[in-house]
Design a protein around this motif. Structure first.
Motif, PDB file in Angstrom:
ATOM      1  N   GLU A  32       0.861  -1.182   0.000  1.00 44.53           N
ATOM      2  CA  GLU A  32       0.000   0.000   0.000  1.00 44.53           C
ATOM      3  C   GLU A  32       0.903   1.239   0.000  1.00 44.53           C
ATOM      4  OE1 GLU A  32      -3.023  -0.393   3.103  1.00 44.53           O
ATOM      5  OE2 GLU A  32      -3.183   1.798   3.067  1.00 44.53           O
ATOM      6  N   TRP A  33       0.794   2.082  -1.005  1.00 45.08           N
ATOM      7  CA  TRP A  33       1.617   3.298  -1.078  1.00 45.08           C
ATOM      8  C   TRP A  33       0.919   4.460  -0.374  1.00 45.08           C
ATOM      9  CZ3 TRP A  33       5.931   1.376  -2.697  1.00 45.08           C
ATOM     10  CH2 TRP A  33       5.927   0.348  -3.638  1.00 45.08           C
ATOM     11  N   PRO A  34       1.608   5.449   0.131  1.00 46.87           N
ATOM     12  CA  PRO A  34       3.065   5.542   0.162  1.00 46.87           C
ATOM     13  C   PRO A  34       3.686   4.593   1.183  1.00 46.87           C
ATOM     14  CG  PRO A  34       2.107   7.300   1.471  1.00 46.87           C
ATOM     15  CD  PRO A  34       0.950   6.582   0.825  1.00 46.87           C
ATOM     16  N   TYR A  35       4.975   4.313   1.002  1.00 46.60           N
ATOM     17  CA  TYR A  35       5.752   3.520   1.957  1.00 46.60           C
ATOM     18  C   TYR A  35       5.793   4.288   3.267  1.00 46.60           C
ATOM     19  CZ  TYR A  35       9.612   0.262   3.165  1.00 46.60           C
ATOM     20  OH  TYR A  35      10.396  -0.724   3.710  1.00 46.60           O
ATOM     21  N   VAL A  36       5.417   3.632   4.352  1.00 46.59           N
ATOM     22  CA  VAL A  36       5.430   4.299   5.663  1.00 46.59           C
ATOM     23  C   VAL A  36       6.217   3.449   6.669  1.00 46.59           C
ATOM     24  CG1 VAL A  36       3.294   5.638   5.418  1.00 46.59           C
ATOM     25  CG2 VAL A  36       3.174   3.265   6.213  1.00 46.59           C
ATOM     26  N   GLU A  37       6.778   4.097   7.654  1.00 50.12           N
ATOM     27  CA  GLU A  37       7.526   3.404   8.704  1.00 50.12           C
ATOM     28  C   GLU A  37       7.339   4.125  10.022  1.00 50.12           C
ATOM     29  OE1 GLU A  37       8.915   1.056   9.992  1.00 50.12           O
ATOM     30  OE2 GLU A  37       8.954  -0.325   8.322  1.00 50.12           O
ATOM     31  N   GLY A  38       7.830   3.511  11.099  1.00 54.30           N
ATOM     32  CA  GLY A  38       7.681   4.144  12.399  1.00 54.30           C
ATOM     33  C   GLY A  38       8.695   3.635  13.400  1.00 54.30           C
ATOM     34  N   LEU A  39       8.963   4.464  14.385  1.00 52.45           N
ATOM     35  CA  LEU A  39       9.850   4.096  15.491  1.00 52.45           C
ATOM     36  C   LEU A  39       9.204   4.562  16.785  1.00 52.45           C
ATOM     37  CD1 LEU A  39      13.317   5.384  14.159  1.00 52.45           C
ATOM     38  CD2 LEU A  39      12.566   2.996  14.265  1.00 52.45           C
ATOM     39  N   ARG A  40       9.509   3.870  17.873  1.00 52.45           N
ATOM     40  CA  ARG A  40       9.133   4.393  19.168  1.00 52.45           C
ATOM     41  C   ARG A  40      10.023   5.618  19.408  1.00 52.45           C
ATOM     42  NH1 ARG A  40       9.770  -0.225  23.491  1.00 52.45           N
ATOM     43  NH2 ARG A  40      11.759   0.853  23.706  1.00 52.45           N
ATOM     44  N   LEU A  41       9.538   6.585  20.191  1.00 53.64           N
ATOM     45  CA  LEU A  41      10.289   7.837  20.344  1.00 53.64           C
ATOM     46  C   LEU A  41      11.706   7.602  20.888  1.00 53.64           C
ATOM     47  CD1 LEU A  41      10.253  10.912  20.014  1.00 53.64           C
ATOM     48  CD2 LEU A  41       9.341  11.079  22.337  1.00 53.64           C
ATOM     49  N   ALA A  52       4.678  -0.154   6.513  1.00 52.73           N
ATOM     50  CA  ALA A  52       4.356  -0.734   5.200  1.00 52.73           C
ATOM     51  C   ALA A  52       4.363  -2.264   5.212  1.00 52.73           C
ATOM     52  CB  ALA A  52       5.333  -0.208   4.154  1.00 52.73           C
ATOM     53  N   TRP A  53       5.415  -2.875   5.727  1.00 56.10           N
ATOM     54  CA  TRP A  53       5.517  -4.338   5.631  1.00 56.10           C
ATOM     55  C   TRP A  53       4.663  -5.027   6.670  1.00 56.10           C
ATOM     56  CZ3 TRP A  53       6.664  -6.587   1.385  1.00 56.10           C
ATOM     57  CH2 TRP A  53       7.419  -5.859   0.442  1.00 56.10           C
ATOM     58  N   ASN A  54       4.412  -4.367   7.787  1.00 55.87           N
ATOM     59  CA  ASN A  54       3.519  -4.944   8.779  1.00 55.87           C
ATOM     60  C   ASN A  54       2.090  -4.999   8.248  1.00 55.87           C
ATOM     61  OD1 ASN A  54       1.642  -4.103  11.447  1.00 55.87           O
ATOM     62  ND2 ASN A  54       3.023  -5.840  11.696  1.00 55.87           N
ATOM     63  N   LYS A  55       1.692  -3.961   7.504  1.00 60.91           N
ATOM     64  CA  LYS A  55       0.351  -3.964   6.899  1.00 60.91           C
ATOM     65  C   LYS A  55       0.239  -5.080   5.872  1.00 60.91           C
ATOM     66  CE  LYS A  55       0.128   0.493   5.691  1.00 60.91           C
ATOM     67  NZ  LYS A  55      -0.443   1.696   5.061  1.00 60.91           N
ATOM     68  N   TYR A  56       1.339  -5.312   5.165  1.00 57.63           N
ATOM     69  CA  TYR A  56       1.349  -6.299   4.087  1.00 57.63           C
ATOM     70  C   TYR A  56       1.255  -7.728   4.644  1.00 57.63           C
ATOM     71  CZ  TYR A  56       3.337  -8.998   0.211  1.00 57.63           C
ATOM     72  OH  TYR A  56       3.569  -9.911  -0.774  1.00 57.63           O
ATOM     73  N   ALA A  57       2.054  -8.014   5.691  1.00 58.26           N
ATOM     74  CA  ALA A  57       2.089  -9.359   6.271  1.00 58.26           C
ATOM     75  C   ALA A  57       2.461  -9.265   7.749  1.00 58.26           C
ATOM     76  CB  ALA A  57       3.096 -10.229   5.513  1.00 58.26           C
ATOM     77  N   ARG A  73       2.209 -11.156  10.324  1.00 57.12           N
ATOM     78  CA  ARG A  73       2.855 -12.300  10.969  1.00 57.12           C
ATOM     79  C   ARG A  73       4.347 -12.351  10.637  1.00 57.12           C
ATOM     80  NH1 ARG A  73       2.643 -17.472  11.547  1.00 57.12           N
ATOM     81  NH2 ARG A  73       2.948 -17.873   9.340  1.00 57.12           N
ATOM     82  N   GLU A  74       4.676 -11.823   9.474  1.00 55.47           N
ATOM     83  CA  GLU A  74       6.062 -11.902   9.017  1.00 55.47           C
ATOM     84  C   GLU A  74       6.897 -10.704   9.458  1.00 55.47           C
ATOM     85  OE1 GLU A  74       6.315 -12.891   4.876  1.00 55.47           O
ATOM     86  OE2 GLU A  74       4.870 -14.535   5.096  1.00 55.47           O
ATOM     87  N   TYR A  75       6.251  -9.527   9.491  1.00 53.63           N
ATOM     88  CA  TYR A  75       7.000  -8.304   9.770  1.00 53.63           C
ATOM     89  C   TYR A  75       6.319  -7.527  10.889  1.00 53.63           C
ATOM     90  CZ  TYR A  75       8.444  -9.670   5.110  1.00 53.63           C
ATOM     91  OH  TYR A  75       8.875 -10.395   4.036  1.00 53.63           O
ATOM     92  N   GLY A  76       6.978  -7.482  12.059  1.00 56.83           N
ATOM     93  CA  GLY A  76       6.409  -6.766  13.203  1.00 56.83           C
ATOM     94  C   GLY A  76       6.754  -5.296  13.166  1.00 56.83           C
ATOM     95  N   PHE A  77       6.256  -4.582  14.169  1.00 57.78           N
ATOM     96  CA  PHE A  77       6.571  -3.154  14.249  1.00 57.78           C
ATOM     97  C   PHE A  77       8.041  -2.944  14.599  1.00 57.78           C
ATOM     98  CE2 PHE A  77       7.195   0.713  16.759  1.00 57.78           C
ATOM     99  CZ  PHE A  77       6.751   1.675  15.855  1.00 57.78           C
ATOM    100  N   TYR A  78       8.566  -3.756  15.535  1.00 60.64           N
ATOM    101  CA  TYR A  78       9.917  -3.487  16.030  1.00 60.64           C
ATOM    102  C   TYR A  78      10.990  -3.882  15.020  1.00 60.64           C
ATOM    103  CZ  TYR A  78       8.012  -1.881  20.333  1.00 60.64           C
ATOM    104  OH  TYR A  78       7.341  -1.129  21.243  1.00 60.64           O
ATOM    105  N   SER A  79      10.899  -5.103  14.486  1.00 59.75           N
ATOM    106  CA  SER A  79      11.831  -5.539  13.448  1.00 59.75           C
ATOM    107  C   SER A  79      13.292  -5.404  13.843  1.00 59.75           C
ATOM    108  CB  SER A  79      11.575  -4.760  12.147  1.00 59.75           C
ATOM    109  OG  SER A  79      10.221  -4.864  11.782  1.00 59.75           O
ATOM    110  N   ASN A  80      13.578  -5.676  15.116  1.00 59.23           N
ATOM    111  CA  ASN A  80      14.977  -5.703  15.529  1.00 59.23           C
ATOM    112  C   ASN A  80      15.647  -6.942  14.961  1.00 59.23           C
ATOM    113  OD1 ASN A  80      14.879  -3.385  17.259  1.00 59.23           O
ATOM    114  ND2 ASN A  80      13.723  -4.635  18.732  1.00 59.23           N
TER     115      ASN A  80
END
Ligand code: MTE
Length: 310
Positions: A179-188, A244-249, A251-258
């Motif tokens: 889903e465009w635009p590509y979006v991302e996020g971080l905890r503060l 972006a990738w969490n919306k897509y899948a 189970r595969e891509y979490g918010f943290y992605s460490n």
């Protein structure tokens, strides 16, 4: 105006690269005289010394490798597509909208973003979720510096990022891959961590378009997809923003992605990685927790289950 953040000066040999780039970028804006005045003196030497130690022992990939094997789906899904197509992106002028819970919201030009900022070269290991890695000598500054300029308000808990969405210049966004635009996020607190940078160049080049010109995020302890490119919006928000990738899948891509060798991707192991450029028979190397930055960042996640919060 000359090419992107270029100056006619040829001090390259006597000036440390990050300083040279800093001056060149500032000259593109109105702050040229100021920058020259302050950098020509003793400041030049001390700025050179600000090259930081992170990754100092790592051998960087070549410019050719870093600019020819990319993920930037707005320009196509093949690793060679960004190098072929990203020249279509107009990166000058460029501005970033900073909004949400900040004291000074508004549209910040690149010149305003770089005003008063000291660019540093930082060599970071960069680990993709697809089990390959590179080492990149980024040139950038701490995201915290920009957030401080914007004035983060109480109540802001997350930072959301958005990439430009320009169907005329980005052939990839004409297909609904994600889903465009590509979006991302971080905890503060992740966003304010000194390892989190906004990069505007690599080696002694202004940021190549395929790597996310003119300004992209680099979060070295997370999988590569968190490091969002060609940013046009930064929002300070109270709730965890969509990515972006969490919306897509999810189970595969979490918010943290460490980067975490103990938590496999549902379809493949994350225990090993292959360095790009090592040749066809490059051996797999064990992936390190937090991509090798455990000492610096583990405290951010104290008491958290990093399998659940992947
Ligand atoms: N940012 C945007 N806007 N679009 C993308 O497709 N790909 C991500 C990240 N940032 C991507 C993006 C992924 S999956 C990776 S691994 C890195 O960019 C790749 O960065 P590089 O090409 O500079 O190595």
């Amino acid at each position: 105006m000359a090419g992107r953040y270029k100056s006619k000066l040829t001090w390259d040999d006597v000036t440390p690269k990050p300083v040279w780039l800093n001056r060149r970028q500032l000259l593109a804006g109105g702050a040229g005289a100021l920058a020259l005045g302050s950098i020509a003196g003793p400041a030049a030497a001390s700025l050179g010394a600000q090259k930081t130690g992170y990754g100092a022992d790592l051998e960087p990939n070549t410019l050719e490798e870093i600019t020819s094997y990319n993920n930037f789906y707005e320009f196509g899904t093949d690793k060679g597509d960004p190098a072929r197509n990203a020249h279509m992106l107009t990166t000058e002028p460029w501005s970033v909208e900073i909004d949400g819970m900040v004291d000074n919201p508004g549209s910040y030009s690149m010149e305003q973003i770089l005003d008063g900022v000291t660019l540093e070269e930082r060599i970071y290991r960069f680990r993709c979720v697809e089990r390959w890695s590179m080492v990149v000598p980024w040139v950038g500054f701490e995201l915290a510096d920009l957030l401080e300029k914007a004035g983060v308000q109480e109540g802001a808990k997350y930072v959301a990022f958005e990439t430009a969405l320009r169907p005329d210049e980005m052939p990839g966004v004409r297909s609904p891959i994600i889903e465009w635009p590509y979006v991302e996020g971080l905890r503060l607190d992740e966003a304010m961590h000194p390892l989190t940078i906004l990069a505007t160049g690599l080696y002694d080049e202004p940021m190549p378009n395929q790597n996310g010109a003119p300004i992209r995020l680099v979060v070295p302890w997370k999988y590569g997809y968190k490091s969002i490119k060609s940013i046009v919006r930064i929002s300070l928000v109270a709730e965890e923003p969509p990515t972006a990738w969490n919306k897509y899948a999810p189970r595969e891509y979490g918010f943290y992605s460490n980067v975490n060798p103990n938590r496999d991707h549902p379809r493949w192991s994350q225990k090993y990685e292959r360095r790009i450029g090592g040749g066809l028979f490059a051996k797999q190397e064990p992936t390190l927790m937090f991509n090798g930055y455990e000492e610096e960042v583990a405290s951010l996640y104290e008491g958290m289950d990093l399998i659940e919060f992947h």
